[in-house]
Write an enzyme that holds these catalytic residues in place. Structure first.
Site, PDB file in Angstrom:
ATOM      1  CE  LYS A   1      12.818  -9.371  38.406  1.00  0.00           C
ATOM      2  NZ  LYS A   1      13.350 -10.368  37.484  1.00  0.00           N
TER       3      LYS A   1
ATOM      4  CE  LYS B   1      10.257 -12.702  32.168  1.00  0.00           C
ATOM      5  NZ  LYS B   1      10.789 -12.126  30.933  1.00  0.00           N
TER       6      LYS B   1
ATOM      7  CE  LYS C   1      13.076  -2.985  30.696  1.00  0.00           C
ATOM      8  NZ  LYS C   1      13.713  -4.213  30.186  1.00  0.00           N
TER       9      LYS C   1
HETATM   10  P1  AMP Z   1      15.507  -6.914  31.688  1.00  0.00           P
HETATM   11  O1  AMP Z   1      14.784  -5.635  31.923  1.00  0.00           O
HETATM   12  O2  AMP Z   1      14.838  -8.076  32.370  1.00  0.00           O
HETATM   13  O3  AMP Z   1      15.870  -7.159  30.283  1.00  0.00           O
HETATM   14  O4  AMP Z   1      16.900  -6.772  32.475  1.00  0.00           O
HETATM   15  C1  AMP Z   1      18.043  -6.079  31.975  1.00  0.00           C
HETATM   16  C2  AMP Z   1      19.134  -6.083  33.027  1.00  0.00           C
HETATM   17  O5  AMP Z   1      18.695  -5.396  34.210  1.00  0.00           O
HETATM   18  C3  AMP Z   1      19.523  -7.492  33.503  1.00  0.00           C
HETATM   19  O6  AMP Z   1      20.928  -7.515  33.726  1.00  0.00           O
HETATM   20  C4  AMP Z   1      18.776  -7.662  34.781  1.00  0.00           C
HETATM   21  O7  AMP Z   1      19.405  -8.553  35.679  1.00  0.00           O
HETATM   22  C5  AMP Z   1      18.801  -6.251  35.348  1.00  0.00           C
HETATM   23  N1  AMP Z   1      17.637  -6.012  36.210  1.00  0.00           N
HETATM   24  C6  AMP Z   1      16.324  -6.128  35.860  1.00  0.00           C
HETATM   25  N2  AMP Z   1      15.516  -5.835  36.898  1.00  0.00           N
HETATM   26  C7  AMP Z   1      16.351  -5.530  37.945  1.00  0.00           C
HETATM   27  C8  AMP Z   1      16.118  -5.137  39.302  1.00  0.00           C
HETATM   28  N3  AMP Z   1      14.902  -4.985  39.784  1.00  0.00           N
HETATM   29  N4  AMP Z   1      17.201  -4.900  40.083  1.00  0.00           N
HETATM   30  C9  AMP Z   1      18.469  -5.036  39.592  1.00  0.00           C
HETATM   31  N5  AMP Z   1      18.744  -5.407  38.323  1.00  0.00           N
HETATM   32  C10 AMP Z   1      17.710  -5.648  37.507  1.00  0.00           C
END
Ligand code: AMP
Ligand code: TRP
Length: 329
Positions: free
Chosen positions: A192, A109, A195
């Site tokens: 990956k 990041k 968002k």
């Molecule tokens: P975040 O959007 O970073 O707050 O992630 C929320 C949850 O979604 C966390 O458990 C992350 O590990 C999971 N996550 C985020 N991006 C991915 C992705 N591309 N593939 C699988 N899991 C994800």
């Protein structure tokens, strides 16, 4: 008693990676575990943010999670429950700089411009450890990208216990799905799905309509080879592997079984089947999210109630941690 805790940042609309990597298992786990799920808004301000956007995104994320079937009594936003920040501070003083320096998410990041990022981004994993341990949670369903943060949380719990001479915080276990724990970007199979990617075409989001899904899968990057009959044939074919993994995960099949069905053909027929499957799974969530969002006040009052329950459960745990540390109570 075994407890589940997990969180998601309200920094945008949840996407297919969030759904397959985390949210879907949250819905299943709440049946068997005492579970808490949190919109981690304190984490969301570790990167530059716009206040009104954050407010809106918190509402949309809440609506998406409810539309996926999360129990409204156990969903709340982090900043409404003071135990997170209080234990987070204690953990800032337990965790070591050397440990934080190893965190790959911070490096990803912060990129090259490390000096100009917030101090919050650096100590983010300490707050995440506090989120979990403030509930004495033992199981944490997350995607693969959170593996290192879970290990750090265990190191913090162990050091706290050791330094205070107690067995207070439990060890925690990450629950990472066997497939689709890392859903990749539709335009670049080595990144990956996230968002924050500037291209909306790179991700399927939980508010996508039929036309959005059709277009995004049509445009999803592939290669010119036919699909292989065996999983080994997907090696180095990042985009193909990602699409097969998504299909397998959404249909509860193994990638092997999916390749048995589609192997030997080009992407045309497979993309059509994937589009239909995504429409079947995502569009009902999108419709329910839209319906919920027309009653913002209702969502806000559900989150308030969730926060009350979360306070009741975490307050005695964090008060005890404060007492153990030596704070007058
Ligand atoms: P975040 O959007 O970073 O707050 O992630 C929320 C949850 O979604 C966390 O458990 C992350 O590990 C999971 N996550 C985020 N991006 C991915 C992705 N591309 N593939 C699988 N899991 C994800
Ligand atoms: N760091 C997680 C992410 O970026 C979100 C998160 C914050 C979390 N606190 C948590 C996940 C506690 C699980 C448990 O995805």
């Amino acid at each position: 008693m075994q407890r589940v805790f997990s969180g998601i940042q309200p920094t945008g609309i949840p996407h297919l990676g969030n759904y397959l990597g985390a949210i879907r298992s949250w819905v299943t786990l709440q049946e068997t575990y005492d579970s808490f799920y949190c919109l981690v808004d304190l984490h969301s301000i570790t990167m530059p943010w716009e206040p009104e956007k954050l407010r809106q995104q918190t509402l949309v994320t809440a609506a998406c999670l409810l539309a996926c079937g999360l129990n409204p009594d156990r969903l709340y936003n982090q900043s409404a429950v003071s135990t997170h920040a209080r234990l987070g501070w204690i953990f800032n003083c337990v965790s070591r700089l050397g440990w934080l320096n190893r965190m790959t998410q911070f490096k990803d990041k912060a990129g090259k411009n490390r000096e100009n990022h917030s101090a919050g981004l650096y100590v983010y994993p300490n707050l995440m450890a506090a989120d979990i341990l403030a509930f004495h949670a033992t199981h944490v369903p997350v995607g693969d990208d959170q593996r290192q943060h879970i290990e750090l949380a265990n190191d913090i719990a162990q050091k706290f216990n050791h330094d205070m001479g107690v067995e207070f915080f439990p060890q925690i276990q990450g629950l990472i799905p066997p497939h689709a724990a890392r859903v990749m970007n539709l335009r670049d199979g080595q990144k990956k799905m996230s968002k924050s990617d500037p291209s909306e075409q790179s991700r399927i989001i939980l508010t996508d309509k039929e036309d959005d899904i059709t277009l995004k899968i049509k445009r999803a990057k592939t290669d010119s080879e036919p699909l292989p009959g065996e999983v080994e044939g997907l090696k180095d074919r990042h985009e193909a592997r990602n699409l097969i993994t998504i299909y397998a995960s959404l249909s509860d099949k193994t990638p092997e079984a999916v390749l048995q069905e589609f192997g030997g053909n080009g992407f045309g027929q497979f993309k059509k089947a994937l589009t239909d499957l995504l429409i079947e799974k995502i569009v009902p969530i999108a419709q329910e999210t839209e319906r919920l969002l027309s009653h913002e006040d209702h969502i806000i009052s559900l989150l308030r109630k969730g926060a009350e329950t979360a306070s009741t459960v975490s307050e005695p745990i964090v008060s005890e941690a404060e007492r153990l540390v030596g704070f007058l109570r």
